[in-house]
Scaffold this motif. Sequence first.
Motif, PDB file in Angstrom:
ATOM      1  N   GLY B 402       0.827  -1.204   0.000  1.00  0.00           N
ATOM      2  CA  GLY B 402       0.000   0.000   0.000  1.00  0.00           C
ATOM      3  C   GLY B 402       0.855   1.245   0.000  1.00  0.00           C
ATOM      4  O   GLY B 402       0.600   2.195  -0.756  1.00  0.00           O
ATOM      5  N   ALA B 403       1.911   1.252   0.831  1.00  0.00           N
ATOM      6  CA  ALA B 403       2.795   2.412   0.892  1.00  0.00           C
ATOM      7  C   ALA B 403       3.478   2.628  -0.456  1.00  0.00           C
ATOM      8  O   ALA B 403       3.550   3.752  -0.967  1.00  0.00           O
ATOM      9  CB  ALA B 403       3.830   2.205   1.988  1.00  0.00           C
ATOM     10  N   LEU B 426       5.499  12.059  -0.300  1.00  0.00           N
ATOM     11  CA  LEU B 426       6.213  10.896   0.231  1.00  0.00           C
ATOM     12  C   LEU B 426       5.574  10.370   1.513  1.00  0.00           C
ATOM     13  O   LEU B 426       5.075   9.248   1.546  1.00  0.00           O
ATOM     14  CB  LEU B 426       7.678  11.285   0.483  1.00  0.00           C
ATOM     15  N   TYR B 427       5.545  11.202   2.543  1.00  0.00           N
ATOM     16  CA  TYR B 427       5.187  10.678   3.868  1.00  0.00           C
ATOM     17  C   TYR B 427       3.715  10.334   3.966  1.00  0.00           C
ATOM     18  O   TYR B 427       3.351   9.227   4.335  1.00  0.00           O
ATOM     19  CB  TYR B 427       5.590  11.675   4.956  1.00  0.00           C
ATOM     20  N   SER B 428       2.846  11.296   3.615  1.00  0.00           N
ATOM     21  CA  SER B 428       1.426  11.003   3.823  1.00  0.00           C
ATOM     22  C   SER B 428       0.906   9.907   2.876  1.00  0.00           C
ATOM     23  O   SER B 428       0.164   9.046   3.343  1.00  0.00           O
ATOM     24  CB  SER B 428       0.580  12.269   3.761  1.00  0.00           C
ATOM     25  N   PRO B 429       1.282   9.901   1.591  1.00  0.00           N
ATOM     26  CA  PRO B 429       0.782   8.763   0.783  1.00  0.00           C
ATOM     27  C   PRO B 429       1.293   7.426   1.284  1.00  0.00           C
ATOM     28  O   PRO B 429       0.559   6.444   1.271  1.00  0.00           O
ATOM     29  CB  PRO B 429       1.292   9.060  -0.625  1.00  0.00           C
ATOM     30  N   ALA B 434      -0.123   2.513   3.581  1.00  0.00           N
ATOM     31  CA  ALA B 434       0.175   1.466   4.558  1.00  0.00           C
ATOM     32  C   ALA B 434      -1.042   1.199   5.431  1.00  0.00           C
ATOM     33  O   ALA B 434      -1.366   0.042   5.737  1.00  0.00           O
ATOM     34  CB  ALA B 434       1.373   1.876   5.405  1.00  0.00           C
ATOM     35  N   ALA B 435      -1.737   2.269   5.789  1.00  0.00           N
ATOM     36  CA  ALA B 435      -2.915   2.115   6.643  1.00  0.00           C
ATOM     37  C   ALA B 435      -3.979   1.306   5.918  1.00  0.00           C
ATOM     38  O   ALA B 435      -4.563   0.364   6.479  1.00  0.00           O
ATOM     39  CB  ALA B 435      -3.459   3.485   7.037  1.00  0.00           C
ATOM     40  N   ILE B 436      -4.212   1.656   4.644  1.00  0.00           N
ATOM     41  CA  ILE B 436      -5.232   0.923   3.876  1.00  0.00           C
ATOM     42  C   ILE B 436      -4.832  -0.542   3.756  1.00  0.00           C
ATOM     43  O   ILE B 436      -5.646  -1.450   3.935  1.00  0.00           O
ATOM     44  CB  ILE B 436      -5.409   1.561   2.478  1.00  0.00           C
ATOM     45  N   GLY B 437      -3.525  -0.771   3.479  1.00  0.00           N
ATOM     46  CA  GLY B 437      -3.035  -2.145   3.364  1.00  0.00           C
ATOM     47  C   GLY B 437      -3.246  -2.907   4.664  1.00  0.00           C
ATOM     48  O   GLY B 437      -3.695  -4.064   4.662  1.00  0.00           O
TER      49      GLY B 437
END
Lengths: 250, 612
Positions: B402-403, B426-429, B434-437
């Motif tokens: 996801g990240a 970079l950081y927020s996407p 990662a959160a969605i994953g």
Amino acid sequence: MLEVRNLSKTYDGGMQALKNVSFSVKQGEFLAVIGLSGSGKSTLLRCINRLIEPTSGQILWNGQDITAASQDEMRHIRRKIGMVFQHFNLVSRSKVLTNVLAGRLGYVNPILSAFNRFPESDVQMALSQLDRVGIKNQAYKRADELSGGQQQRVGIARAMMQEPTMVLADEPVASLDPVLAHSIMQHLEEINKQEGVTVLCSLHFLDLVHRYADRAIALKEGALMFDGPPNQINDEKFREIYGKDAERIG
Amino acid sequence: MKKTTTPLKSLATGFITLFVLIIFAYGFSVTNVNFEETRSERRLASLTRILRALAHPKIFDYNYETVNVEVPFYLGCPADGVPFPEVDRSGAFILINSGCAAPKETIQIEGHNFQENSSGSISFVGFSPEAPDGVPIGIGNFQADAQGNFKAEVNLPNRQIKEEPQAIRATGQIQVGAPMLSQESKVTWEKIIETVFMALLATAFGTLLAVPISFFAARNLMEEVKSPLSNIALALIGWPLGMWLGIEASQFFSGLLTLLGNSFLITFAGAIIVSALSFFFARWFLAHQSEDLEFRFKQRLINLLYALILALLALISILFIGKLLLQVGAYLTPSKDVPLYFLRKFVSQIGEIISILAPVFAALVGGGVLGGFFSQLGQKISDRLPASAAKTFNLILAPLAGATLGVLIMQGLDWFYQFNNPAVTLYSPAFIGAAIGLILAIAIAPKQSLPIGIFIYGIFRTLLNGTRSVEALIMAIVFVAWVGLGPFAGALALGLHTVASNAKLYSEQVESILSGPLEAIQATGANRLQTIIFAVVPQIIPPYISYTMYRWDINVRMSTIIGFVGGGGIGFILQQNINLLNYRAASVNMLAIAIVVASMDYISSILREKYV
């Protein structure tokens, strides 16, 4: 040896095609599957090689659970299960030989086969399979130039290219005239008797069942109604399977 | 039953009628329907002029010769009158209402036997001892009618009165010799050829791209593609990694090739040796690949290594071949004047295409090899490991994937929007991806198959629909900015539009194939690629051919107007001619378009009938 345990299939629309079907088939047996149109015969056969995913139940084949096999394992299992279809399902624009060679796809190198390159031994095998069903001279014609009976022979040759230990035949003679029907059934019988290949064949005509099958199972609205030798299907049983107003023809 | 009409029903009918009337009234007002204008004489005159000009395409032209017709004329009438001039009526001649007149007076001139529809000038010619041949002063123009006659009124110049006769001269043109193709026709021919070839290139290259894309946009094929999360996650990591490695490798090796210098011999030897090497290695590799059900990690790693070596060899040989063709092309074209220049130039153009495509090839192969390996690995995790272990892998891999995806998407958008801010790109996407994953990994049962195919199908469909909704004319504006005015920009625009439109049409053909053969091939134990090649491809060849021809036909029609925005082809001069009010030339262009479109239509229908 094939064992079907409590097999059920419910389609997305909620149609229950198979209800808790259990039976077993011995290696080398010729099993007829009978029942009305829509009784679940095709679904049952397609669940066995998982062209249709069963909803629940188990199918054990030589000890291996087909329903739990991964995609790769399933392809290996399918190689050993030939299939013959009511509408032949040939690729009509391809040559007859190509159609027959397609039976080897599970065995050959996938990349070479993508360029339609098959080992010479496979080509010879395809020709001898065509010879066996009597249409070797049609090998280089386009599949749709052949008559219905010839096309079904190509279908059988394709299934035999897989060197199967079991053949699933889904109403193989339903779109053929009676004379052709017998010649196609004789090919299946020959495969069954001479090479010991298990045959599961769904049929409409009871005289074909009596003549060719060792055993018959009957489905009615997805449930198993009968399991036994064909000569046990008397008039009473017949009405039970096909409904009380049915009349026997053939 | 007798039909009854209740007052309510009639009222409703009345309201509906009124409503329809109002709608049309508003429509008339919005579209500025103005019948007054259609009757205005000025408008009618210009309409007549344009239509008549269009009806006279200037296909043929004549050589013209200038003729001067003179009659003696007295400025200031002598007291004893003027002699009546002798007029030779065999050729063009003019008559004046009077043989003399005072300066600045208006006289009427009649001309006869001039060239039909020609125009010319009228001048007053003054003779003097200093200029015995006469000095002409323009005093007006004439326009001959369809019979070659004209009438004109001109004002005499303010000159000194002389006793000697002066002259009035009409200067016109007459056709000489046989008709010949006009300049307009020649230009039209040149441009219509350009148009047809523009359409041909756009169709050919557009189709090449559209065919593979169409499989991804076919619902019936993609629906069945289902994979567990571990497989998808690893593929999502493997593909970009492989693509990046591929591009890096391609840059590295093309740099190495540059270091080798421009010796023809070295390039030639390199191309031959590396190509042969990769060919034999490929054969050996294919022959020694056994399909092993048992998953042995070591074996798979070795296979991966071989595949990578093969990909590298292929990449180097492609780079060598591209360079070789460029060198050969440069050698063949010392100057533009060599015979068959376009064929020689084509060699280096092919070389250039190969050199441009080498990184694309490297990226695709790198992504395919690594992505394929990773996705197999993911499949095995799901197939072989117990549910708890698979879940653990999912919990690690899904956030990572996801990240990766989030960062890649935002990096792509960064190019357009120039955020220049690592927090955004970079950081927020990475965090959101990662959160969605993680959420997916927690929510989904470890071995459940996800309908990834239908998701990819959706993405492809959306992209295709989006691209297709942009007219080729607008694409041409962008490409003109990129490659400059001319047919190349037009061909690129049409090509892109062809990819989008044909991929959709093709995919609909894939969706409408018979499922029987598909089922039969699957039942033999064939894998997905084999099923497509043996069951799908034979069924779609005829409709693909038919749609490709149809697209060529459409592209020829489109390329006639793509020139309006600078995309080359016949539209370019058609627009010029219209803007210059040169309607007879525009008419030639339009005639050529009509002929080409009609014959394309005819040819494509014949070919379709023959091959489909």
